[in-house]
Design an enzyme around this catalytic site. Structure first.
Site, PDB file in Angstrom:
ATOM      1  N   PHE A 351       0.875  -1.183   0.000  1.00 38.03           N
ATOM      2  CA  PHE A 351       0.000   0.000   0.000  1.00 38.03           C
ATOM      3  C   PHE A 351       0.907   1.226   0.000  1.00 38.03           C
ATOM      4  CE2 PHE A 351      -1.767   3.697   1.961  1.00 38.03           C
ATOM      5  CZ  PHE A 351      -3.120   3.700   1.685  1.00 38.03           C
ATOM      6  N   GLU A 352       0.716   2.097  -0.974  1.00 33.62           N
ATOM      7  CA  GLU A 352       1.425   3.371  -0.949  1.00 33.62           C
ATOM      8  C   GLU A 352       0.531   4.382  -1.651  1.00 33.62           C
ATOM      9  OE1 GLU A 352       4.990   2.494  -3.281  1.00 33.62           O
ATOM     10  OE2 GLU A 352       6.211   2.482  -1.477  1.00 33.62           O
TER      11      GLU A 352
END
Ligand code: GTP
Ligand code: NAG
Ligand code: NAG
Ligand code: MG
Length: 492
Positions: A351-352
């Site tokens: 997740f970014e």
């Protein structure tokens, strides 16, 4: 004894009722246990707001009202996923979760990347899951493969095989090394990704637990944030033994002036005993500090006593320590460099939410080139997550980074799910477009959306979530020491 049909029926009825009662009791007990596992002493109930970083919105907002505000502007941004044809089921799971919890209101486009062409079936299924624009890209050989000159060398194959023998997680999978290298260095330059200013990285088999009712890209942009994360945990040491050494040597060669985010991941030994070479050699972990300093004090006292002719009472223990020290060898720490050590904490990169240019230009591009030359993407199993994290830590300041604490997230066994914010919950309102997609799917999506009608979780004054429905698993915020470090560094 024979029972009349009526009595038999009555008896059946009773048994049925007892069974029902049994299940109700079990269900209530399970709920009680579940709430107990996130006790009010857990981290999730505390307020970690500071001027350096705080959640963008506690609880829910109305997405329509939010987007109507005159200052609001949809951002130049995409969701991006590298994946394989074989992962279609888990890819759909991720996209459905994003659509249901966020993108039905915001309609950001998706980019899917693969090292080989996507099957028509893959394209069709994914496209039918969202009303937003979807693009599919194939990586060039240069983007995906290690350089041909290297691939042919025996040492290349042997290194990767040997990592498998040593039991390094995914160490013997060449494709995993390629994936990490791609995400560490080539991802941002891919023409599809580079069309946008922002990206939100997603992976197959991800689940979101809360509704994200505001626009995270807009809030990041508005507040000058550059990188956002949801999970911050320790890396396995044996995947990155030399990464920090190369990182430090890059910093030194380039004369990089690191920002104030650096101490989040680099443990420094340059403290009180900085000028004592002997102590610096023996203090390698936090846990060494007290023991070694106590020894040092005793030896110092002893030497003072010896110098003082009036007292002759020699401290036997201190004498022993002095002799012991003279014969001690300092342990070797591969990773200790310039009196600093990597604490292994890294932003979990599956997740970014970040600016594309953070990685595609400037210092990070040089850093990646330097790492590439060092060979660590194949000689060791450097993950893209620790590489991103060290790169960010050297480039950014604390307030450039945002913790999306309000995003409930699960990938593999790691779960973060916030407590709902009391008094800031709103009813779920589905868009017509989403409703239509759901109906078109002919019920296959229905089970997935059952949680819409589920009972709400408990709320708290210091909760941050919007309509979170959490799984029972332990929250990574309560188990990862890295979150404490984040908490410490954002404190005013
Ligand atoms: N096209 C393609 N994608 C890949 C390949 N290997 C990994 N990926 C993708 O890269 C992403 C990360 O790979 P994963 O195997 O999930 O790695 P991970 O998340 O570190 O490991 P897990 O904890 O097991 O999920 C996923 O989106 C995969 O679909 C590959 O050989 N080809
Ligand atoms: C979006 O961002 C990219 C990369 O910064 C830029 O090239 C492009 O012109 C932008 N598009 C719009 C519509 O602003
Ligand atoms: C946290 O900070 C945000 C933004 O500054 C603010 O709106 C919110 O009320 C704060 N929450 C708490 C629990 O203090
Ligand atoms: Mg994964």
């Amino acid at each position: 004894m024979l029972l009349s049909p009526q009595r038999r029926n009555r008896r059946r009825c009773w048994i049925l009722m007892l069974i029902c009662l049994f299940f109700v009791v079990i269900w209530r007990l399970a709920r009680k246990l579940r709430t107990r596992s996130r006790g009010s002493d857990s981290f999730g109930f505390s307020n970690i707001n500071t001027s350096k970083d705080s959640v963008f919105a506690d609880g829910c907002v109305d997405p329509l009202v939010y987007q109507d505000a005159p200052h609001y502007a949809s951002q130049n941004a995409s969701f991006t996923m590298l994946t394989r044809n074989s992962e279609i089921e888990t890819v759909l799971k991720t996209v459905r979760s994003i659509e249901r919890h966020f993108n039905q209101w915001y309609q950001y486009p998706y980019i899917f990347l693969n090292h080989e062409p996507f099957d028509p079936e893959f394209v069709e299924l994914v496209t039918a899951t969202t009303g937003a624009k979807v693009q599919f890209g194939v990586l060039s050989e240069l983007e995906w493969e290690f350089p041909p000159g290297l691939r042919e060398q025996l040492i290349f194959k042997e290194s990767i095989e040997e990592q498998g023998d040593r039991g390094i997680l995914y160490g013997n999978l060449e494709s995993y090394h390629k994936m990490c290298r791609f995400y560490a260095g080539a991802f941002y330059k891919h023409p599809l990704v580079a069309q946008y200013e922002w990206y939100w990285r997603i992976e197959p088999d991800v689940e979101f637990f809360c509704d994200l009712t505001y626009d995270p890209f807009y809030e990041m942009s508005r507040r000058g944030k550059k990188y956002g994360f949801t999970v911050f945990i320790e890396e396995l040491y044996w995947t990155v033994p030399n990464l920090f050494r190369f990182t430090r040597s890059f910093i030194r060669r380039k004369g990089v002036k690191v920002g104030n985010l650096w101490p989040l991941v680099a443990k420094s030994y340059n403290s009180d005993f900085k000028n004592d070479d002997l102590l610096m050699k023996f203090i390698n972990f936090d846990s060494d500090v007290e023991r070694e300093l106590t020894k040092e004090r005793k030896i110092k006292d002893l030497l003072d006593t010896v110098g003082n002719t009036k007292t002759s009472a020699l401290d036997r223990e201190a004498l022993k320590l002095l002799i012991e020290r003279a014969s001690r060898k300092a342990p070797i720490f591969e990773d200790k460099f310039d009196d600093e050590e990597f604490n292994l904490c890294h932003f979990w990169s599956n997740f970014e939410i970040a600016r594309v240019d953070l990685f595609s230009t400037g210092l990070y591009a040089d850093y990646f080139a330097y790492l590439e030359e060092s060979g660590g993407f194949w000689a060791e199993r450097w993950g893209d997550a620790p590489v991103h994290t060290l790169g960010l830590a050297m480039m950014l300041n604390v307030d450039d980074v945002h913790y999306f604490r309000d995003i409930g997230y699960q990938h593999s066994t790691v779960v973060h799910c916030p407590i709902n914010k009391a008094g800031e919950q709103l009813p779920y309102v589905e868009t017509l477009k989403h409703q239509k997609l759901r109906h078109q799917s002919g019920g296959t999506l229905q089970t997935f959306f059952d949680d819409i009608t589920k009972v709400q979780e408990k709320e708290s004054e210091f909760g941050v979530g919007c309509r979170c429905v959490c799984p029972t698993k332990r929250d990574v915020e309560d188990t990862s020491q890295c979150f404490r470090k984040w908490h410490d560094i954002i404190r005013d």
